[in-house]
Write a protein that holds these residues in place. Structure first.
Motif, PDB file in Angstrom:
ATOM      1  N   LEU A 126       0.798  -1.232   0.000  1.00  0.00           N
ATOM      2  CA  LEU A 126       0.000   0.000   0.000  1.00  0.00           C
ATOM      3  C   LEU A 126       0.827   1.277   0.000  1.00  0.00           C
ATOM      4  N   ASP A 127       2.034   1.219   0.586  1.00  0.00           N
ATOM      5  CA  ASP A 127       2.882   2.415   0.601  1.00  0.00           C
ATOM      6  C   ASP A 127       3.432   2.739  -0.784  1.00  0.00           C
ATOM      7  N   HIS A 128       3.261   1.839  -1.750  1.00  0.00           N
ATOM      8  CA  HIS A 128       3.913   2.008  -3.049  1.00  0.00           C
ATOM      9  C   HIS A 128       2.952   2.206  -4.203  1.00  0.00           C
ATOM     10  N   VAL A 129       1.647   2.271  -3.912  1.00  0.00           N
ATOM     11  CA  VAL A 129       0.683   2.366  -5.014  1.00  0.00           C
ATOM     12  C   VAL A 129      -0.254   3.554  -4.779  1.00  0.00           C
ATOM     13  N   PRO A 130      -0.845   4.072  -5.873  1.00  0.00           N
ATOM     14  CA  PRO A 130      -1.669   5.291  -5.725  1.00  0.00           C
ATOM     15  C   PRO A 130      -3.091   5.016  -5.254  1.00  0.00           C
ATOM     16  N   ILE A 131      -3.225   4.305  -4.145  1.00  0.00           N
ATOM     17  CA  ILE A 131      -4.562   4.076  -3.588  1.00  0.00           C
ATOM     18  C   ILE A 131      -4.870   5.238  -2.635  1.00  0.00           C
ATOM     19  N   PRO A 132      -6.065   5.839  -2.718  1.00  0.00           N
ATOM     20  CA  PRO A 132      -6.374   6.924  -1.781  1.00  0.00           C
ATOM     21  C   PRO A 132      -6.380   6.390  -0.343  1.00  0.00           C
ATOM     22  N   GLU A 133      -5.754   7.129   0.568  1.00  0.00           N
ATOM     23  CA  GLU A 133      -5.664   6.654   1.959  1.00  0.00           C
ATOM     24  C   GLU A 133      -7.075   6.432   2.542  1.00  0.00           C
ATOM     25  N   ALA A 134      -8.041   7.214   2.078  1.00  0.00           N
ATOM     26  CA  ALA A 134      -9.415   7.046   2.587  1.00  0.00           C
ATOM     27  C   ALA A 134     -10.014   5.702   2.176  1.00  0.00           C
ATOM     28  N   HIS A 135      -9.377   5.034   1.214  1.00  0.00           N
ATOM     29  CA  HIS A 135      -9.863   3.720   0.776  1.00  0.00           C
ATOM     30  C   HIS A 135      -9.195   2.565   1.533  1.00  0.00           C
ATOM     31  N   VAL A 136      -8.309   2.902   2.457  1.00  0.00           N
ATOM     32  CA  VAL A 136      -7.617   1.870   3.226  1.00  0.00           C
ATOM     33  C   VAL A 136      -8.289   1.791   4.599  1.00  0.00           C
ATOM     34  N   HIS A 137      -8.809   0.605   4.927  1.00  0.00           N
ATOM     35  CA  HIS A 137      -9.639   0.448   6.124  1.00  0.00           C
ATOM     36  C   HIS A 137      -9.021  -0.570   7.074  1.00  0.00           C
ATOM     37  N   PRO A 138      -8.003  -0.151   7.844  1.00  0.00           N
ATOM     38  CA  PRO A 138      -7.342  -1.101   8.738  1.00  0.00           C
ATOM     39  C   PRO A 138      -8.282  -1.589   9.835  1.00  0.00           C
ATOM     40  N   MET A 139      -7.999  -2.775  10.283  1.00  0.00           N
ATOM     41  CA  MET A 139      -8.785  -3.397  11.358  1.00  0.00           C
ATOM     42  C   MET A 139      -8.027  -3.117  12.647  1.00  0.00           C
ATOM     43  N   ARG A 140      -8.153  -1.914  13.162  1.00  0.00           N
ATOM     44  CA  ARG A 140      -7.281  -1.518  14.284  1.00  0.00           C
ATOM     45  C   ARG A 140      -7.807  -1.991  15.628  1.00  0.00           C
ATOM     46  N   CYS A 141      -6.932  -2.580  16.397  1.00  0.00           N
ATOM     47  CA  CYS A 141      -7.234  -2.971  17.773  1.00  0.00           C
ATOM     48  C   CYS A 141      -5.940  -2.780  18.538  1.00  0.00           C
ATOM     49  N   VAL A 142      -5.756  -1.575  19.042  1.00  0.00           N
ATOM     50  CA  VAL A 142      -4.449  -1.226  19.612  1.00  0.00           C
ATOM     51  C   VAL A 142      -4.506  -1.241  21.134  1.00  0.00           C
ATOM     52  N   PRO A 143      -3.752  -2.125  21.772  1.00  0.00           N
ATOM     53  CA  PRO A 143      -3.742  -2.177  23.249  1.00  0.00           C
ATOM     54  C   PRO A 143      -3.001  -0.987  23.832  1.00  0.00           C
ATOM     55  N   PRO A 144      -3.216  -0.694  25.103  1.00  0.00           N
ATOM     56  CA  PRO A 144      -2.526   0.438  25.724  1.00  0.00           C
ATOM     57  C   PRO A 144      -1.010   0.249  25.686  1.00  0.00           C
ATOM     58  N   ALA A 145      -0.307   1.354  25.602  1.00  0.00           N
ATOM     59  CA  ALA A 145       1.151   1.314  25.440  1.00  0.00           C
ATOM     60  C   ALA A 145       1.847   0.619  26.608  1.00  0.00           C
ATOM     61  N   SER A 146       1.204   0.610  27.773  1.00  0.00           N
ATOM     62  CA  SER A 146       1.858   0.033  28.955  1.00  0.00           C
ATOM     63  C   SER A 146       2.173  -1.453  28.788  1.00  0.00           C
ATOM     64  N   GLY A 147       1.527  -2.117  27.826  1.00  0.00           N
ATOM     65  CA  GLY A 147       1.807  -3.534  27.588  1.00  0.00           C
ATOM     66  C   GLY A 147       1.260  -4.403  28.702  1.00  0.00           C
ATOM     67  N   GLY A 148       1.504  -5.694  28.577  1.00  0.00           N
ATOM     68  CA  GLY A 148       1.065  -6.627  29.604  1.00  0.00           C
ATOM     69  C   GLY A 148      -0.439  -6.770  29.696  1.00  0.00           C
TER      70      GLY A 148
END
Ligand code: 6PG
Length: 291
Positions: A113-135
């Protein structure tokens, strides 16, 4: 299925069928496998855009599809893809930071994706980010985050009006696909399109064998089976036994500790299912006279 560009060929060494009639393309090696997948992704993309004006693809993680993603970012494939009309989703994701080396989003961005002309608004990551503290992977907090992330992704997909045109999937040695592990409740979920999944949970026979439990988010079979096309992409001799169990053995239910092999639940209702294998992954199919 010929791909040009001085890279060799994506012509299958031979073709088989699963017991349900799905085509199984066997390619001589991993490079031809990647070429065949990239070629077929372009075909599906152009067909979808012609039909509906857009192409939505759900990417898989794992190591196998990475080469195909890199090819799609290069000539001739990059120039053949309708990037402006393409939307990218994910079939599953680990609950890690998107910069984490285990992130499927990171792999797809770096390879493609970093190398092709896809609009960023068309990229739909499945984000599930835990807190930075870890564990927190084991704790209620991450399970809640995974549940919320799955709920958001379910809504996002429904807001698009349909499931992706094409879903790419890998196969684990225990028969898992996406983050659908043997024994997981997600396998029976007929309502939701995306759910939280705990790899290595006590109730699941996930492949993590000894690995610390990790929350993930995954599309469900109920969602994947509505796609226009589903491609399984599998390579390596280590997968030969499970490939045979999934595509060739009718009576596999109950073989895995958790019950049915998750990958066998993938049967598109109206869409096309296609297997892309390299010869080592297909080796046990031939021994038995085909799939
Ligand atoms: C992942 C996928 C998983 C994967 C298989 C095969 O993100 O890991 O969800 O289902 O596709 O485990 O992985 P490999 O291609 O690395 O063998």
């Amino acid at each position: 299925m010929n791909a040009r560009g001085g890279r060799g060929t994506a012509t299958p060494a031979y073709m088989l069928q699963t017991t349900t009639g799905a085509p199984v393309m066997v390619l001589p090696d991993v490079e031809s496998l990647a070429l065949a997948v990239a070629t077929s992704v372009v075909v599906e993309a152009r067909r979808a855009v012609k039909r509906s004006g857009r192409f939505a693809i759900a990417l898989s993680g794992g190591s196998t599809p990475e080469r195909a993603y890199r090819l799609l970012a290069e000539r001739p494939f990059a120039g053949q893809m309708p990037w402006a009309s393409t939307h990218v989703f994910w079939g599953d994701e680990r609950c890690v930071d998107p910069g984490d080396r285990r992130s499927n989003e990171r792999m797809a961005r770096e390879a493609l994706l970093d190398h092709v002309p896809i609009p960023e608004a068309h990229v739909h990551p499945m984000r599930c980010v835990p807190p930075a503290s870890g564990g927190a992977q084991r704790g209620d907090l991450t399970s809640r985050l995974a549940r919320d992330a799955a709920g958001r992704y379910d809504k996002l997909l429904r807001a698009q009006g349909s499931v992706p045109d094409l879903v790419l999937l890998g196969l684990g040695e225990d028969g898992h696909t996406a983050s659908l592990f043997p024994g997981s409740a997600a396998l029976q979920d007929a309502e939701r399109w995306a759910v939280p999944a705990l790899q290595g949970s006590p109730g699941s026979a996930g492949s993590s064998g000894g690995v610390e439990p990790l929350w993930r988010v995954t599309l469900t079979p109920a969602c994947i089976n509505q796609a226009g096309a589903v491609f399984f992409v599998v390579s390596g001799a280590g997968k030969a036994a499970i490939v045979k169990a999934v595509v060739a053995d009718e009576a596999d239910h109950g073989r895995s500790p958790g019950g049915a092999l998750p990958a066998r639940l993938i049967r598109p209702v109206n869409g096309v299912l296609c297997w892309f294998l390299d010869e080592p992954a297909a080796s046990q199919l031939r021994e038995h006279g085909g799939a």
